[in-house]
Design a protein around this motif. Structure first.
Motif, mmCIF file in Angstrom:
data_model
loop_
_atom_site.group_PDB
_atom_site.id
_atom_site.type_symbol
_atom_site.label_atom_id
_atom_site.label_comp_id
_atom_site.label_asym_id
_atom_site.label_seq_id
_atom_site.Cartn_x
_atom_site.Cartn_y
_atom_site.Cartn_z
ATOM 1 N N LEU A 79 -10.872 11.280 2.799
ATOM 2 C CA LEU A 79 -9.944 11.038 1.114
ATOM 3 C C LEU A 79 -10.989 10.199 0.240
ATOM 4 O O LEU A 79 -11.475 9.414 0.736
ATOM 5 C CB LEU A 79 -8.628 10.372 1.346
ATOM 6 C CG LEU A 79 -7.561 11.470 2.304
ATOM 7 C CD1 LEU A 79 -6.411 10.544 2.526
ATOM 8 C CD2 LEU A 79 -7.187 12.543 1.606
ATOM 9 N N PRO A 80 -10.509 10.130 -0.648
ATOM 10 C CA PRO A 80 -11.350 9.310 -1.898
ATOM 11 C C PRO A 80 -10.905 7.971 -1.260
ATOM 12 O O PRO A 80 -9.844 7.730 -0.462
ATOM 13 C CB PRO A 80 -10.697 9.871 -3.231
ATOM 14 C CG PRO A 80 -9.805 11.132 -2.995
ATOM 15 C CD PRO A 80 -9.923 11.477 -1.629
ATOM 16 N N VAL A 81 -11.896 6.661 -2.164
ATOM 17 C CA VAL A 81 -11.297 5.503 -1.439
ATOM 18 C C VAL A 81 -9.875 5.240 -1.978
ATOM 19 O O VAL A 81 -8.784 4.270 -1.142
ATOM 20 C CB VAL A 81 -12.122 4.291 -2.804
ATOM 21 C CG1 VAL A 81 -11.947 3.032 -1.952
ATOM 22 C CG2 VAL A 81 -13.837 4.618 -2.291
ATOM 23 N N ASN A 82 -9.656 5.133 -3.495
ATOM 24 C CA ASN A 82 -8.306 5.086 -3.896
ATOM 25 C C ASN A 82 -7.506 5.370 -2.839
ATOM 26 O O ASN A 82 -5.605 4.651 -2.823
ATOM 27 C CB ASN A 82 -8.013 5.712 -5.563
ATOM 28 C CG ASN A 82 -8.438 6.385 -4.720
ATOM 29 O OD1 ASN A 82 -8.828 7.537 -4.294
ATOM 30 N ND2 ASN A 82 -7.964 7.616 -5.997
ATOM 31 N N HIS A 83 -7.559 6.613 -2.291
ATOM 32 C CA HIS A 83 -6.028 7.526 -1.795
ATOM 33 C C HIS A 83 -5.904 5.847 0.005
ATOM 34 O O HIS A 83 -5.085 5.766 0.387
ATOM 35 C CB HIS A 83 -6.402 8.665 -1.419
ATOM 36 C CG HIS A 83 -6.209 9.457 -2.565
ATOM 37 N ND1 HIS A 83 -6.282 10.850 -2.315
ATOM 38 C CD2 HIS A 83 -6.001 9.405 -4.272
ATOM 39 C CE1 HIS A 83 -5.871 11.890 -3.604
ATOM 40 N NE2 HIS A 83 -6.183 10.524 -4.421
ATOM 41 N N SER A 91 -1.740 0.425 2.810
ATOM 42 C CA SER A 91 -0.487 -0.530 2.397
ATOM 43 C C SER A 91 0.853 0.005 3.025
ATOM 44 O O SER A 91 2.503 -0.559 2.469
ATOM 45 C CB SER A 91 0.002 -0.713 0.994
ATOM 46 O OG SER A 91 -0.153 0.983 0.254
ATOM 47 N N LEU A 92 1.189 1.305 3.789
ATOM 48 C CA LEU A 92 2.382 1.870 3.811
ATOM 49 C C LEU A 92 2.924 1.216 5.172
ATOM 50 O O LEU A 92 4.085 0.770 5.454
ATOM 51 C CB LEU A 92 1.957 3.390 4.589
ATOM 52 C CG LEU A 92 1.566 4.266 2.933
ATOM 53 C CD1 LEU A 92 1.271 5.564 3.904
ATOM 54 C CD2 LEU A 92 2.854 4.127 2.204
ATOM 55 N N SER A 93 1.774 0.105 5.813
ATOM 56 C CA SER A 93 1.921 -0.094 7.103
ATOM 57 C C SER A 93 1.168 -0.869 7.835
ATOM 58 O O SER A 93 -0.130 -0.335 7.503
ATOM 59 C CB SER A 93 2.507 0.901 8.747
ATOM 60 O OG SER A 93 1.484 1.545 9.057
ATOM 61 N N ASP A 94 1.835 -1.968 8.515
ATOM 62 C CA ASP A 94 0.037 -3.077 9.848
ATOM 63 C C ASP A 94 -0.748 -2.143 10.282
ATOM 64 O O ASP A 94 -1.580 -2.836 10.494
ATOM 65 C CB ASP A 94 1.161 -3.890 9.607
ATOM 66 C CG ASP A 94 1.919 -5.371 9.116
ATOM 67 O OD1 ASP A 94 1.493 -5.953 8.179
ATOM 68 O OD2 ASP A 94 2.909 -5.703 9.571
ATOM 69 N N HIS A 95 0.083 -1.263 10.872
ATOM 70 C CA HIS A 95 -1.153 -0.670 11.650
ATOM 71 C C HIS A 95 -2.192 0.454 10.754
ATOM 72 O O HIS A 95 -3.013 0.322 11.375
ATOM 73 C CB HIS A 95 0.242 0.681 12.930
ATOM 74 C CG HIS A 95 -0.818 1.020 13.574
ATOM 75 N ND1 HIS A 95 -1.208 0.350 15.220
ATOM 76 C CD2 HIS A 95 -0.963 2.582 13.388
ATOM 77 C CE1 HIS A 95 -2.364 1.409 15.551
ATOM 78 N NE2 HIS A 95 -2.254 2.922 15.764
ATOM 79 N N LEU A 96 -1.649 1.109 9.800
ATOM 80 C CA LEU A 96 -2.386 1.988 8.982
ATOM 81 C C LEU A 96 -3.543 0.419 8.247
ATOM 82 O O LEU A 96 -4.785 1.227 8.561
ATOM 83 C CB LEU A 96 -1.689 2.301 7.873
ATOM 84 C CG LEU A 96 -0.862 3.740 8.247
ATOM 85 C CD1 LEU A 96 -0.463 4.392 7.409
ATOM 86 C CD2 LEU A 96 -1.994 4.933 8.035
ATOM 87 N N ARG A 97 -2.886 -1.076 7.729
ATOM 88 C CA ARG A 97 -4.176 -1.203 7.626
ATOM 89 C C ARG A 97 -4.813 -1.488 8.254
ATOM 90 O O ARG A 97 -6.123 -2.129 8.342
ATOM 91 C CB ARG A 97 -3.608 -2.965 7.079
ATOM 92 C CG ARG A 97 -3.631 -3.434 6.111
ATOM 93 C CD ARG A 97 -3.199 -4.629 6.089
ATOM 94 N NE ARG A 97 -2.372 -5.442 6.624
ATOM 95 C CZ ARG A 97 -2.989 -5.709 7.693
ATOM 96 N NH1 ARG A 97 -4.360 -6.591 8.046
ATOM 97 N NH2 ARG A 97 -2.299 -6.352 8.621
ATOM 98 N N ARG A 98 -4.431 -1.881 9.598
ATOM 99 C CA ARG A 98 -5.471 -2.009 10.639
ATOM 100 C C ARG A 98 -6.384 -1.442 11.049
ATOM 101 O O ARG A 98 -7.805 -1.287 11.243
ATOM 102 C CB ARG A 98 -4.600 -2.484 12.141
ATOM 103 C CG ARG A 98 -3.804 -4.843 12.062
ATOM 104 C CD ARG A 98 -3.532 -5.231 13.319
ATOM 105 N NE ARG A 98 -2.658 -3.814 13.587
ATOM 106 C CZ ARG A 98 -1.468 -3.491 13.733
ATOM 107 N NH1 ARG A 98 -0.744 -4.675 12.853
ATOM 108 N NH2 ARG A 98 -0.887 -2.780 14.410
ATOM 109 N N SER A 99 -5.791 -0.001 10.761
ATOM 110 C CA SER A 99 -6.860 0.652 11.572
ATOM 111 C C SER A 99 -7.849 1.631 10.722
ATOM 112 O O SER A 99 -9.108 1.600 10.340
ATOM 113 C CB SER A 99 -6.227 2.747 11.667
ATOM 114 O OG SER A 99 -4.679 1.682 13.277
#
Length: 419
Positions: A36-40, A46-54
């Protein structure tokens, strides 16, 4: 009649499904997200803490960069007045010319007249707003970092010097580094020094720079993290008007020395200006040919490295003849579009898309007419970069391993002549 929904559809649409309990293995999800592009990706964080870490790990940044290497962008760095300021603009290379240029001037501006862009590496752009303030900047994430450890040139304000500078990648220590050399050419004597600086540390290399530099500011050209420059040898008496032939050198991070390339361009007396660029991932040389004493050049030739048996040879890729479609003093190609056209800067005033087969061009961007600023030629500077999640801040904290660079022995991609 009301029908019941199948149970598998209800489970598929559970609103709380995240990467904590994914429907797909996490490595497959990360591979999908890396395309995906960077902005996506930034929105997904920002959807979840787990996504932010991963999606914030060096491993994911490396994976993401591999899929983004073909998505080239142009960062246009332009001076403005009044007031004295600089601004970045972004041009999508695969977009058509009628797509509006994205301006970043309102969110990124400094009131310095001598700002300049140097080069890019893995989505990071090295630029300066003065001889004392250097920045690493990611145009895709808008993140920037002040580099405080480049040797202070303010100690040399009373001396005339030439500066070589570039941002590259040291694969031995997994770190981005700023490499440079200062060459003095004033009445105080012949002197020089070399330095190599990570984004959070700096040290001088106790070695003399053994080449001459014909220009005041010489930006490096990064190919797979390796930095190249055009320099001149200190040899022979070339007279007052004649200049020695240029030499292509690269910086060897392991030995911390500048090394001459094995394949050098043959010296041509009618070539009055050389330049280094990167096209399709390979180092290329731009040659301006003209008659001796003439201000206007006759044509511009672009040469790339090819293979003849086991030897590296220079192959002429294309030629642009002055007056055939474009009238120019200087011409610099930056990248190819998906259609095989070339995006080039004309006299640092216009950015055009040039069709090599039809010998036609169309305007992509035009620099507004302003006066010269403190003797600096009016116009813009351009850097080609890729979209990436490389952070100059995280890199300065030891997370520099973002991409798998080729070894020094494989630092050029082989190019054949264009059809």
């Amino acid at each position: 009649m009301k029908t019941e929904q199948p149970e598998y559809k209800q489970n598929f649409h559970q609103p709380n499904t995240t990467m904590d309990s994914p429907l797909l293995p996490e490595d497959i999800l990360l591979d999908i997200f890396s395309r995906l592009p960077v902005n996506h990706v930034l929105r997904l964080r920002s959807l979840s803490d787990h996504l932010r870490r991963s999606l914030s790990t060096p491993h994911f940044a490396r994976l993401h960069l591999r899929h983004q290497l073909r998505r080239r962008r142009l960062a246009i760095f332009e001076s403005r007045e009044p007031p004295y300021s600089v601004a970045f603009r972004c041009v999508h290379t695969e977009a058509h010319s009628d797509q509006p240029v994205i301006s970043w001037g309102d969110g990124f501006k400094y009131s310095y007249p001598n700002a300049r862009i140097w080069n890019s590496c893995d989505g990071l752009i090295l630029f300066s707003i003065s001889d004392k303030s250097f920045f690493a900047f990611n145009p895709s994430t808008r993140d920037r970092q002040l580099l405080c450890h480049i040797p202070p040139l303010c100690l040399s304000e009373d001396r005339k010097y030439s500066l070589l500078l570039g941002l590259g990648f040291d694969a031995l220590v997994d770190e981005y580094k700023v490499v440079g050399a200062v060459v003095y050419w004033d009445d105080y004597g012949d002197d020089s020094f070399v330095f190599c600086s990570s984004l959070n540390n700096s040290r001088l290399i106790n070695k003399r720079f053994e080449y001459g530099v014909a220009v005041e500011y010489s930006p490096g050209t990064s190919v797979n993290g390796v930095l190249y420059w055009l320099v001149e040898r200190y040899a022979g008496n070339w007279g007052f008007e004649a200049r020695p032939p240029p030499v292509i050198v690269y910086f060897d991070f392991a030995a911390e020395v500048f090394v001459e390339m094995a394949a050098q361009l043959p010296y041509e007396p009618d070539v009055y200006e050389y330049d280094l660029v990167v096209l399709r991932g390979s180092l290329c040389v731009v040659c301006h040919r003209g008659l001796q004493g003439e201000v206007w050049g006759l044509q511009v030739e672009v040469w790339g490295l090819g293979k003849c048996g086991d030897m590296d040879v220079w192959v002429r890729l294309f030629v642009v003849i002055n007056g055939e479609s474009l009238v120019f003093r200087t011409l610099k190609p930056f990248c190819f579009t998906e259609e095989g056209e070339v995006i080039m800067a004309v006299d640092r005033k216009r950015l055009v898309v040039y069709n090599l087969k039809e010998k036609t061009h169309r305007l992509l961007f035009c620099h507004p007419e302003v006066k010269q600023i403190w003797g600096k030629p009016d116009g813009f500077e351009v850097a080609v970069y890729v979209e990436s999640l490389v952070s100059p801040r995280s890199a300065s904290e030891g997370y520099g391993a973002i991409t798998d660079h080729s070894s020094t022995d494989q630092r050029q991609l082989r190019l054949g002549p264009l059809g």
